[in-house]
Design an enzyme around this catalytic site. Structure first.
Site, PDB file in Angstrom:
ATOM      1  N   LYS A   1       0.835  -1.213   0.000  1.00 39.29           N
ATOM      2  CA  LYS A   1       0.000   0.000   0.000  1.00 39.29           C
ATOM      3  C   LYS A   1       0.866   1.258   0.000  1.00 39.29           C
ATOM      4  CE  LYS A   1      -1.753   1.512   4.087  1.00 39.29           C
ATOM      5  NZ  LYS A   1      -1.419   2.897   4.449  1.00 39.29           N
ATOM      6  N   ASN A   2       1.834   1.298   0.913  1.00 38.93           N
ATOM      7  CA  ASN A   2       2.588   2.542   1.087  1.00 38.93           C
ATOM      8  C   ASN A   2       3.621   2.790  -0.009  1.00 38.93           C
ATOM      9  OD1 ASN A   2       1.030   3.107   3.259  1.00 38.93           O
ATOM     10  ND2 ASN A   2       2.540   2.514   4.806  1.00 38.93           N
TER      11      ASN A   2
ATOM     12  N   ARG B   1      -4.954  10.309   4.832  1.00 40.25           N
ATOM     13  CA  ARG B   1      -3.875  11.295   4.976  1.00 40.25           C
ATOM     14  C   ARG B   1      -2.893  11.270   3.818  1.00 40.25           C
ATOM     15  NH1 ARG B   1      -2.701  13.670   9.619  1.00 40.25           N
ATOM     16  NH2 ARG B   1      -0.592  13.893   8.841  1.00 40.25           N
TER      17      ARG B   1
ATOM     18  N   CYS C   1      -4.858  12.509  13.582  1.00 43.61           N
ATOM     19  CA  CYS C   1      -5.583  11.264  13.299  1.00 43.61           C
ATOM     20  C   CYS C   1      -5.474  10.349  14.508  1.00 43.61           C
ATOM     21  CB  CYS C   1      -5.086  10.609  12.022  1.00 43.61           C
ATOM     22  SG  CYS C   1      -3.617   9.631  12.232  1.00 43.61           S
TER      23      CYS C   1
ATOM     24  N   ARG D   1       0.511  14.131  13.778  1.00 40.86           N
ATOM     25  CA  ARG D   1       1.037  13.987  12.423  1.00 40.86           C
ATOM     26  C   ARG D   1       1.085  15.300  11.635  1.00 40.86           C
ATOM     27  NH1 ARG D   1      -1.354   8.525   9.935  1.00 40.86           N
ATOM     28  NH2 ARG D   1       0.546   8.634   8.715  1.00 40.86           N
ATOM     29  N   PRO D   2       1.874  16.274  12.113  1.00 40.72           N
ATOM     30  CA  PRO D   2       1.999  17.522  11.354  1.00 40.72           C
ATOM     31  C   PRO D   2       2.684  17.288  10.004  1.00 40.72           C
ATOM     32  CG  PRO D   2       3.569  17.478  13.177  1.00 40.72           C
ATOM     33  CD  PRO D   2       2.720  16.239  13.305  1.00 40.72           C
TER      34      PRO D   2
ATOM     35  N   ASP E   1       4.681  19.906   8.690  1.00 39.80           N
ATOM     36  CA  ASP E   1       5.559  21.071   8.592  1.00 39.80           C
ATOM     37  C   ASP E   1       6.807  20.811   7.747  1.00 39.80           C
ATOM     38  OD1 ASP E   1       5.981  19.339  10.914  1.00 39.80           O
ATOM     39  OD2 ASP E   1       7.711  20.604  11.332  1.00 39.80           O
ATOM     40  N   GLN E   2       7.321  19.572   7.777  1.00 43.82           N
ATOM     41  CA  GLN E   2       8.550  19.285   7.018  1.00 43.82           C
ATOM     42  C   GLN E   2       8.297  19.291   5.503  1.00 43.82           C
ATOM     43  OE1 GLN E   2      11.538  19.158   8.638  1.00 43.82           O
ATOM     44  NE2 GLN E   2      10.207  19.684  10.350  1.00 43.82           N
TER      45      GLN E   2
ATOM     46  N   ASP F   1       4.521   0.227  12.009  1.00 46.95           N
ATOM     47  CA  ASP F   1       3.347  -0.446  11.436  1.00 46.95           C
ATOM     48  C   ASP F   1       3.256  -1.925  11.829  1.00 46.95           C
ATOM     49  OD1 ASP F   1       2.675   1.934  10.281  1.00 46.95           O
ATOM     50  OD2 ASP F   1       3.355   1.421   8.269  1.00 46.95           O
TER      51      ASP F   1
ATOM     52  N   ILE G   1       7.696   6.568  17.306  1.00 48.99           N
ATOM     53  CA  ILE G   1       7.340   7.339  16.099  1.00 48.99           C
ATOM     54  C   ILE G   1       6.047   8.146  16.315  1.00 48.99           C
ATOM     55  CG2 ILE G   1       6.789   7.221  13.626  1.00 48.99           C
ATOM     56  CD1 ILE G   1       9.579   6.232  14.049  1.00 48.99           C
TER      57      ILE G   1
ATOM     58  N   ARG H   1      -8.625  -0.956   4.510  1.00 50.74           N
ATOM     59  CA  ARG H   1      -7.847   0.131   3.896  1.00 50.74           C
ATOM     60  C   ARG H   1      -6.457  -0.358   3.497  1.00 50.74           C
ATOM     61  NH1 ARG H   1      -7.092   4.905   7.655  1.00 50.74           N
ATOM     62  NH2 ARG H   1      -5.629   5.237   5.976  1.00 50.74           N
TER      63      ARG H   1
HETATM   64  N1  EPU Z   1       6.302  14.367  11.359  1.00 50.44           N
HETATM   65  C1  EPU Z   1       6.382  15.708  11.701  1.00 50.44           C
HETATM   66  N2  EPU Z   1       6.356  16.628  10.690  1.00 50.44           N
HETATM   67  C2  EPU Z   1       6.251  16.279   9.384  1.00 50.44           C
HETATM   68  C3  EPU Z   1       6.164  14.919   9.045  1.00 50.44           C
HETATM   69  C4  EPU Z   1       6.204  13.971  10.067  1.00 50.44           C
HETATM   70  O1  EPU Z   1       6.480  16.067  12.877  1.00 50.44           O
HETATM   71  O2  EPU Z   1       6.222  17.169   8.525  1.00 50.44           O
HETATM   72  C5  EPU Z   1       6.359  13.339  12.427  1.00 50.44           C
HETATM   73  C6  EPU Z   1       5.084  12.507  12.528  1.00 50.44           C
HETATM   74  O3  EPU Z   1       4.118  13.143  13.318  1.00 50.44           O
HETATM   75  C7  EPU Z   1       5.608  11.225  13.130  1.00 50.44           C
HETATM   76  C8  EPU Z   1       7.014  11.098  12.501  1.00 50.44           C
HETATM   77  O4  EPU Z   1       7.349  12.406  12.073  1.00 50.44           O
HETATM   78  O5  EPU Z   1       5.733  11.393  14.524  1.00 50.44           O
HETATM   79  C9  EPU Z   1       7.114  10.140  11.324  1.00 50.44           C
HETATM   80  O6  EPU Z   1       6.036  10.389  10.437  1.00 50.44           O
HETATM   81  P1  EPU Z   1       6.126  10.114   8.869  1.00 50.44           P
HETATM   82  O7  EPU Z   1       5.980  11.419   8.164  1.00 50.44           O
HETATM   83  O8  EPU Z   1       7.318   9.296   8.552  1.00 50.44           O
HETATM   84  O9  EPU Z   1       4.809   9.265   8.621  1.00 50.44           O
HETATM   85  P2  EPU Z   1       3.903   9.347   7.326  1.00 50.44           P
HETATM   86  O10 EPU Z   1       4.763   9.610   6.171  1.00 50.44           O
HETATM   87  O11 EPU Z   1       2.745  10.228   7.580  1.00 50.44           O
HETATM   88  C10 EPU Z   1       4.129   6.822   6.655  1.00 50.44           C
HETATM   89  C11 EPU Z   1       3.189   5.691   6.421  1.00 50.44           C
HETATM   90  C12 EPU Z   1       2.609   5.228   7.752  1.00 50.44           C
HETATM   91  C13 EPU Z   1       3.767   4.801   8.657  1.00 50.44           C
HETATM   92  C14 EPU Z   1       4.757   5.963   8.816  1.00 50.44           C
HETATM   93  C15 EPU Z   1       5.982   5.609   9.624  1.00 50.44           C
HETATM   94  C16 EPU Z   1       2.378   6.115   4.200  1.00 50.44           C
HETATM   95  C17 EPU Z   1       1.246   6.484   3.315  1.00 50.44           C
HETATM   96  N3  EPU Z   1       2.142   6.105   5.501  1.00 50.44           N
HETATM   97  O12 EPU Z   1       3.358   7.863   7.254  1.00 50.44           O
HETATM   98  O13 EPU Z   1       1.781   4.111   7.485  1.00 50.44           O
HETATM   99  O14 EPU Z   1       3.275   4.431   9.921  1.00 50.44           O
HETATM  100  O15 EPU Z   1       5.188   6.420   7.516  1.00 50.44           O
HETATM  101  O16 EPU Z   1       6.673   4.560   9.041  1.00 50.44           O
HETATM  102  O17 EPU Z   1       3.455   5.796   3.728  1.00 50.44           O
HETATM  103  C18 EPU Z   1       0.016   2.616   7.866  1.00 50.44           C
HETATM  104  O18 EPU Z   1       0.271   2.073   6.777  1.00 50.44           O
HETATM  105  O19 EPU Z   1      -0.781   2.103   8.696  1.00 50.44           O
HETATM  106  C19 EPU Z   1       0.654   3.873   8.222  1.00 50.44           C
HETATM  107  C20 EPU Z   1       0.189   4.682   9.186  1.00 50.44           C
END
Ligand code: EPU
Length: 419
Positions: free
Chosen positions: A22-23, A94, A118, A123-124, A126-127, A306, A328, A398
């Site tokens: 999926k991801n 998301r 969520c 899950r901001p 900002d980056q 995950d 995380i 999902r």
């Molecule tokens: N974070 C920030 N700012 C940002 C981005 C992230 O503070 O701009 C924080 C998040 O809040 C979190 C950490 O950084 O605490 C890591 O978040 P990341 O951005 O890596 O997560 P994501 O990209 O939103 C993806 C997967 C998730 C998986 C995470 C961690 C996808 C579509 N989603 O989410 O998958 O848990 O990486 O590996 O790729 C799932 O499949 O169930 C799922 C939630």
């Protein structure tokens, strides 16, 4: 709402065929927005999130031919006609935020809803925003939307404050059409990021360093038609291995690739059992009660967040005590109270769960709260004595293709109840 009725305890045996990840599939579909030529994708999983993303892409004018039987999808963004991604679509998934980078790079102006918090944390994003600003985008947040403009994005050196998977993917996609070189430091190394880079490269992008923490992208004028096969889902593989570890039995996991599992594979092996990698897959056999295994979630190649809920279910019936640190996401223990209702001995202190394994769990009525929490509850219900009912199974749909059917084929007593 659909439910799973699970009658345990089960012993599992047979073969499982992994679906596409999926991801990996979600960002790859968004990559089609970068080009006005066809993108041909193979090994597409029939998932709720994939269908949601296809609806979104259609609303932007992307032409789509999907055949879930054959697991193929052809996307063509030549007729892109909208640059607005509404709250209605982002709130249901998301990952819709992955349209931000490619749409901005291709159209120069975009309006994407902010995702908000969520079930597993704030899950901001900002980056994502800071990185695009570094590339010259002018971004304002207004009425719950991100308004981003950039006549032409410019290459830049971006050092992210933390490791973010979709953040790295968004910036990498945007950089493909930027002017000059972009360097992303502290980049995510997840196999899904690498798979996206492979797809982008077959579309003509110039990318180096994917799979390391420094990714270099040399912008090109345009991307071209390409084909790509999505990698197998490592989280699906890990989830089924957890089911075997908890229940006992023997399975053959087809298309298994140890290289994309990271530390999760070593942790699963530490649960006991026999693991044999053979051509085309992995044989796993558990004859005895599993051994408790502690873990701390961290970015790849660390233990995947995950997989945390599923390993917790195994620990709930293991011999020993395990400490599970969730580093995380700040709120990813929603499954704990449900597992406690099944008799599991779990105490949570801050971001650590202390799991004292018990010989048996008992069935209960359970509520799924998010995708991976649901998977953890399914593993717990498979090994518990009696009939569990797991509500809100749409969370599971999902991200897992036909989990009920795949488990039933392994001999589990799992029935989907449609009301
Ligand atoms: N974070 C920030 N700012 C940002 C981005 C992230 O503070 O701009 C924080 C998040 O809040 C979190 C950490 O950084 O605490 C890591 O978040 P990341 O951005 O890596 O997560 P994501 O990209 O939103 C993806 C997967 C998730 C998986 C995470 C961690 C996808 C579509 N989603 O989410 O998958 O848990 O990486 O590996 O790729 C799932 O499949 O169930 C799922 C939630």
């Amino acid at each position: 709402m659909e439910k799973f009725k699970v009658s345990g305890p089960s012993r599992l045996s047979g073969e499982i065929d992994l679906d596409g990840a999926k991801n990996a599939c979600l960002p790859i579909f968004c990559a089609s927005l970068l080009s006005s030529e066809e993108l041909n994708i193979f090994n597409v999983p029939r998932l709720g999130d994939v269908q949601t993303l296809l609806t979104l892409l259609k609303s932007l004018g992307v032409e789509i031919e999907v055949d879930f039987e054959r697991k193929t999808c052809v996307l063509n963004s030549k007729g892109l006609c909208s640059n607005i991604v509404s709250y209605e679509l982002v709130k249901t998934m998301r990952a819709s935020i992955l349209t931000l980078g490619p749409l901005l790079a291709r159209m120069g102006e975009v309006k994407v809803s902010l995702p908000g918090g969520c079930a597993i944390g704030q899950r901001p994003i900002d980056q994502h925003i800071k990185g695009l600003e570094k590339m010259g985008a002018d971004i304002t947040l207004r009425d719950g939307y991100i308004d981003a403009k950039a006549n032409k994005l410019r290459g830049a050196r971006i050092v992210t404050d933390l490791i973010t998977v979709t953040g790295t993917e968004n910036l990498m996609m945007a950089a493909c059409l930027a002017e000059g070189q972009t360097v992303i430091e502290n980049a995510a190394r997840e196999p899904e990021v690498v798979d996206l880079a492979c797809c982008l490269k077959s579309m003509g992008a110039k990318i180096e360093g994917e799979g390391t923490d420094i990714i270099r992208i040399e912008g090109v004028e345009k991307l071209i038609a390409a084909s790509h096969r999505v990698i197998p889902d490592r989280i699906e593989a890990g989830t089924f291995i957890c089911a075997i570890a908890a229940c006992g039995g023997q399975i053959f996991v087809k298309n298994f690739d140890r290289k994309i599992m990271g530390l999760a594979y070593e942790k699963l092996k530490s649960c006991g059992g026999e693991f044999l990698e053979v051509n085309g897959g992995l044989k796993v056999k558990f004859d005895q009660r599993p051994t408790s295994v502690s873990c701390q979630t961290s970015p790849f190649p660390g233990f995947a967040t995950d997989m945390q809920a599923q390993l917790m279910a195994v620990n709930a019936v293991s011999d020993g005590i395990a400490l599970i640190d969730e580093s995380i996401f700040e709120n990813r223990f929603m499954h704990v109270s449900e597992m406690q209702r099944m008799g599991a001995d779990i105490k949570v202190k801050g971001r650590t769960a202390i799991v004292q394994g018990k010989k048996r769990l008992s069935a209960a009525k359970l509520m799924a709260t998010d995708l991976r929490a649901s998977a953890g509850l399914v593993v717990a219900a498979l090994v518990a004595d009696g009939e569990s009912l797991i509500d809100r199974i749409y969370h599971l749909d999902r991200g897992y293709v036909n989990m009920d059917i795949k488990l039933a084929e392994l001999g589990a007593n799992v029935v989907r109840i449609r009301e």
